[in-house]
Design an enzyme around this catalytic site. Structure first.
Site, PDB file in Angstrom:
ATOM      1  N   ASP A 150       0.865  -1.194   0.000  1.00 15.88           N
ATOM      2  CA  ASP A 150       0.000   0.000   0.000  1.00 15.88           C
ATOM      3  C   ASP A 150       0.900   1.242   0.000  1.00 15.88           C
ATOM      4  O   ASP A 150       2.092   1.159   0.306  1.00 15.88           O
ATOM      5  CB  ASP A 150      -0.901   0.021   1.244  1.00 15.88           C
ATOM      6  CG  ASP A 150      -1.815   1.247   1.263  1.00 15.88           C
ATOM      7  OD1 ASP A 150      -2.471   1.526   0.241  1.00 15.88           O
ATOM      8  OD2 ASP A 150      -1.868   1.952   2.296  1.00 15.88           O
ATOM      9  N   SER A 151       0.303   2.384  -0.324  1.00 14.34           N
ATOM     10  CA  SER A 151       1.061   3.634  -0.279  1.00 14.34           C
ATOM     11  C   SER A 151       1.520   3.948   1.144  1.00 14.34           C
ATOM     12  O   SER A 151       2.452   4.717   1.332  1.00 14.34           O
ATOM     13  CB  SER A 151       0.194   4.776  -0.792  1.00 14.34           C
ATOM     14  OG  SER A 151      -0.946   4.900   0.030  1.00 14.34           O
TER      15      SER A 151
ATOM     16  N   TYR B 206      -0.835   8.635  -2.431  1.00 18.35           N
ATOM     17  CA  TYR B 206      -0.839   8.408  -3.875  1.00 18.35           C
ATOM     18  C   TYR B 206      -2.085   9.022  -4.528  1.00 18.35           C
ATOM     19  O   TYR B 206      -2.120   9.243  -5.726  1.00 18.35           O
ATOM     20  CB  TYR B 206      -0.870   6.903  -4.182  1.00 18.35           C
ATOM     21  CG  TYR B 206       0.445   6.156  -4.080  1.00 18.35           C
ATOM     22  CD1 TYR B 206       1.556   6.689  -3.421  1.00 18.35           C
ATOM     23  CD2 TYR B 206       0.569   4.894  -4.651  1.00 18.35           C
ATOM     24  CE1 TYR B 206       2.741   5.967  -3.334  1.00 18.35           C
ATOM     25  CE2 TYR B 206       1.746   4.176  -4.572  1.00 18.35           C
ATOM     26  CZ  TYR B 206       2.826   4.706  -3.915  1.00 18.35           C
ATOM     27  OH  TYR B 206       3.997   3.992  -3.837  1.00 18.35           O
ATOM     28  N   GLY B 207      -3.110   9.224  -3.696  1.00 16.51           N
ATOM     29  CA  GLY B 207      -4.443   9.557  -4.213  1.00 16.51           C
ATOM     30  C   GLY B 207      -4.529  10.820  -5.049  1.00 16.51           C
ATOM     31  O   GLY B 207      -5.444  10.984  -5.842  1.00 16.51           O
TER      32      GLY B 207
ATOM     33  N   CYS C 178      -4.260  -1.358  -2.124  1.00 18.88           N
ATOM     34  CA  CYS C 178      -4.449   0.082  -2.283  1.00 18.88           C
ATOM     35  C   CYS C 178      -5.373   0.267  -3.484  1.00 18.88           C
ATOM     36  O   CYS C 178      -5.066  -0.222  -4.582  1.00 18.88           O
ATOM     37  CB  CYS C 178      -3.092   0.729  -2.541  1.00 18.88           C
ATOM     38  SG  CYS C 178      -3.164   2.482  -2.959  1.00 18.88           S
ATOM     39  N   ASN C 179      -6.487   0.939  -3.267  1.00 16.77           N
ATOM     40  CA  ASN C 179      -7.435   1.139  -4.374  1.00 16.77           C
ATOM     41  C   ASN C 179      -6.860   2.027  -5.458  1.00 16.77           C
ATOM     42  O   ASN C 179      -7.043   1.780  -6.644  1.00 16.77           O
ATOM     43  CB  ASN C 179      -8.729   1.764  -3.848  1.00 16.77           C
ATOM     44  CG  ASN C 179      -9.493   0.810  -2.974  1.00 16.77           C
ATOM     45  OD1 ASN C 179     -10.294   0.031  -3.463  1.00 16.77           O
ATOM     46  ND2 ASN C 179      -9.226   0.812  -1.678  1.00 16.77           N
ATOM     47  N   THR C 180      -6.145   3.072  -5.023  1.00 18.90           N
ATOM     48  CA  THR C 180      -5.591   4.020  -5.983  1.00 18.90           C
ATOM     49  C   THR C 180      -4.620   3.302  -6.925  1.00 18.90           C
ATOM     50  O   THR C 180      -4.687   3.467  -8.152  1.00 18.90           O
ATOM     51  CB  THR C 180      -4.864   5.153  -5.227  1.00 18.90           C
ATOM     52  OG1 THR C 180      -5.741   5.646  -4.210  1.00 18.90           O
ATOM     53  CG2 THR C 180      -4.480   6.275  -6.142  1.00 18.90           C
TER      54      THR C 180
ATOM     55  N   GLU D  34      -2.569   9.071   7.833  1.00 15.43           N
ATOM     56  CA  GLU D  34      -1.105   8.936   7.749  1.00 15.43           C
ATOM     57  C   GLU D  34      -0.418   9.714   8.871  1.00 15.43           C
ATOM     58  O   GLU D  34       0.658   9.353   9.315  1.00 15.43           O
ATOM     59  CB  GLU D  34      -0.586   9.428   6.389  1.00 15.43           C
ATOM     60  CG  GLU D  34      -0.791   8.447   5.242  1.00 15.43           C
ATOM     61  CD  GLU D  34       0.083   7.189   5.333  1.00 15.43           C
ATOM     62  OE1 GLU D  34       1.298   7.308   5.529  1.00 15.43           O
ATOM     63  OE2 GLU D  34      -0.482   6.083   5.221  1.00 15.43           O
TER      64      GLU D  34
ATOM     65  N   CYS E 131     -11.167   2.989   0.074  1.00  8.70           N
ATOM     66  CA  CYS E 131      -9.765   3.346   0.325  1.00  8.70           C
ATOM     67  C   CYS E 131      -9.367   2.595   1.584  1.00  8.70           C
ATOM     68  O   CYS E 131     -10.097   2.617   2.589  1.00  8.70           O
ATOM     69  CB  CYS E 131      -9.617   4.852   0.542  1.00  8.70           C
ATOM     70  SG  CYS E 131      -7.956   5.311   1.100  1.00  8.70           S
ATOM     71  N   THR E 132      -8.220   1.942   1.530  1.00  9.75           N
ATOM     72  CA  THR E 132      -7.853   1.054   2.639  1.00  9.75           C
ATOM     73  C   THR E 132      -7.462   1.814   3.911  1.00  9.75           C
ATOM     74  O   THR E 132      -7.329   1.219   4.973  1.00  9.75           O
ATOM     75  CB  THR E 132      -6.706   0.119   2.212  1.00  9.75           C
ATOM     76  OG1 THR E 132      -5.600   0.915   1.750  1.00  9.75           O
ATOM     77  CG2 THR E 132      -7.155  -0.803   1.106  1.00  9.75           C
ATOM     78  N   HIS E 133      -7.273   3.121   3.797  1.00  6.97           N
ATOM     79  CA  HIS E 133      -6.996   3.917   4.994  1.00  6.97           C
ATOM     80  C   HIS E 133      -8.277   4.189   5.803  1.00  6.97           C
ATOM     81  O   HIS E 133      -8.192   4.480   6.997  1.00  6.97           O
ATOM     82  CB  HIS E 133      -6.405   5.282   4.605  1.00  6.97           C
ATOM     83  CG  HIS E 133      -4.957   5.239   4.259  1.00  6.97           C
ATOM     84  ND1 HIS E 133      -4.466   4.617   3.136  1.00  6.97           N
ATOM     85  CD2 HIS E 133      -3.868   5.773   4.898  1.00  6.97           C
ATOM     86  CE1 HIS E 133      -3.146   4.779   3.091  1.00  6.97           C
ATOM     87  NE2 HIS E 133      -2.770   5.471   4.140  1.00  6.97           N
TER      88      HIS E 133
HETATM   89  N1  DGL Z   1      -4.921   3.461   0.794  1.00  8.87           N
HETATM   90  C1  DGL Z   1      -4.964   3.847  -0.545  1.00  8.87           C
HETATM   91  C2  DGL Z   1      -6.242   3.434  -1.243  1.00  8.87           C
HETATM   92  O1  DGL Z   1      -6.843   2.451  -0.885  1.00  8.87           O
HETATM   93  C3  DGL Z   1      -4.601   5.232  -0.964  1.00  8.87           C
HETATM   94  C4  DGL Z   1      -4.045   6.184  -0.048  1.00  8.87           C
HETATM   95  C5  DGL Z   1      -3.279   7.262  -0.740  1.00  8.87           C
HETATM   96  O2  DGL Z   1      -3.852   8.240  -1.230  1.00  8.87           O
HETATM   97  O3  DGL Z   1      -2.067   7.081  -0.782  1.00  8.87           O
HETATM   98  O4  DGL Z   1      -6.632   4.090  -2.189  1.00  8.87           O
END
Ligand code: DGL
Length: 275
Positions: free
Chosen positions: A12-13, A44-45, A75-77, A160, A194-196
Site C-alpha cells: 500500500d502507499s 498516492y491519491g 491500495c485502491n488508488t 497517515e 480506500c484502505t486507509h
Molecule cells: N490506501 C490507498 C487506497 O486504498 C490510498 C491512499 C493514498 O492516497 O495514498 O486508495
C-alpha cells in the site's frame, strides 16, 4: 531437492493496506507475509496516473526481489491506476508463476450484496474516483446499481499523520459525508473504497445516518484470496507456511511501528527500506 518457497507480498502507499492484511491473516494465518508501505511518498491519491504506476512498479519489483510470488496491491488508488499496466506490461519480466492482484475487482463482483435499493455510495481518493474504476467494473456485473462516488482528499493525510481519532478529524469526516448525501440522499450502503478509511470508521459511523450500511474491503479481499488459492493449487503449494510477517516502510520505521501497531491492534517492529 526441496522446492523454493515464497512469501505473499502486501503493498500500500502507507498504512492503509494493514486493514486488508489484518483480515487476510485472520483467515489465512499460515502463510508468510511481507508488508510494504511507501509512506515516504504517500498519499498516492492525488498523484498522476504515470506517477502511481511508476511508484507501484518499484514496490512490486522490490517485493518480488524479496521472494514474494504473489502480491496483493492493497491500495485502491494503485489498483485503479497501475494494476492493469503492471499485469500486461511488466509481469512477464519477473519470471514464471508471479502474480499481482488488486482489491477493486473482488468488491465489484459482489456489489449487489451491499445495497438493497441499488443506490451505492463509494468514498475513495481523488485518484480512484476520477479513474471511474468502480463504476466501470460494477456496471459490467450489475448495470442497475446507481453509484455515487465521492472523493475525500483529507482523509488519507489525517490517517497517515495519526490524527484519525482527533476532534479535528470530525470536521473533515462530516464535511465529506454531508457532501455525498447531498449528491445522492438515497444511498443505503457506503463502500469504504480506500484502505486507509477503516481507521476513521467510528467517526464515519457517527455522521452517517444509521440506516446506511458501511462496507469494508478487508474481509471481502481476504475471502477472495482464499478462493484464489484454492483454485491455484500449484501457486498455493509453493507458498511458505510458517505464519511469519515482516513489515517494511520507506519512511520512519519508528512511526510506522507506532501507528501500524494501532492499525493491527498488536505490537509490530517495522524496518526501513528504499525503493
Ligand atoms: N490506501 C490507498 C487506497 O486504498 C490510498 C491512499 C493514498 O492516497 O495514498 O486508495
Amino acid at each position: 531437492m526441496t522446492e523454493r518457497q515464497y512469501n505473499i507480498g502486501v503493498f500500500d502507499s502507507g498504512f492503509g493496506g494493514l486493514s486488508i492484511l489484518k483480515e487476510i491473516r485472520r483467515i489465512l494465518p499460515e502463510y508468510s507475509y511481507i508488508y510494504l508501505g511507501d509512506n515516504a511518498r504517500a498519499p498516492y491519491g492525488t498523484r498522476s496516473f504515470e506517477t502511481v504506476y511508476r511508484y507501484t512498479l518499484e514496490a512490486v519489483t522490490k517485493l518480488f526481489e524479496m521472494e514474494c510470488s504473489l502480491i496483493i496491491i492493497a491500495c485502491n488508488t494503485a489498483s485503479a491506476k497501475a494494476l492493469r499496466n503492471i499485469q500486461q506490461r511488466n509481469l512477464h519480466d519477473f519470471g514464471d508463476n508471479k502474480r499481482v492482484l488488486g482489491i477493486i475487482r473482488p468488491c465489484t463482483e459482489i456489489a449487489n450484496t451491499f445495497t438493497k435499493n441499488n443506490n451505492l455510495g463509494i468514498v475513495a481518493t481523488k485518484g480512484t474516483v476520477t479513474s471511474k474504476s468502480y463504476e466501470i467494473e460494477i456496471r459490467k456485473f450489475f448495470p442497475n446499481i446507481q453509484i455515487t462516488a465521492h472523493a475525500c482528499p483529507m482523509w488519507v493525510p489525517i490517517v497517515e499523520n495519526g490524527e484519525y481519532a482527533s476532534d479535528g478529524a470530525d470536521f473533515f469526516v462530516k464535511k465529506e459525508i454531508d457532501a455525498l448525501l447531498t449528491e445522492n440522499p438515497n444511498i443505503d450502503a457506503l463502500l469504504l473504497g480506500c484502505t486507509h478509511y477503516p481507521l476513521l470508521l467510528p467517526k464515519i459511523r457517527k455522521y452517517l445516518p444509521e440506516h446506511i450500511a458501511i462496507v469494508q474491503q478487508g474481509e471481502i479481499v481476504a475471502h477472495s484470496l482464499q478462493q484464489y488459492l484454492q483454485k491455484h493449487t500449484a501457486l498455493e503449494a509453493s507458498l511458505k507456511k510458517n505464519g511469519a510477517i515482516t513489515f517494511y516502510t520507506t519512511d520512519s520505521q519508528e512511526s510506522f511501528s507506532a501507528i501500524g501497531s494501532h492499525f493491527l491492534s498488536e505490537t509490530i517492529q517495522a524496518q526501513q527500506i528504499q525503493l
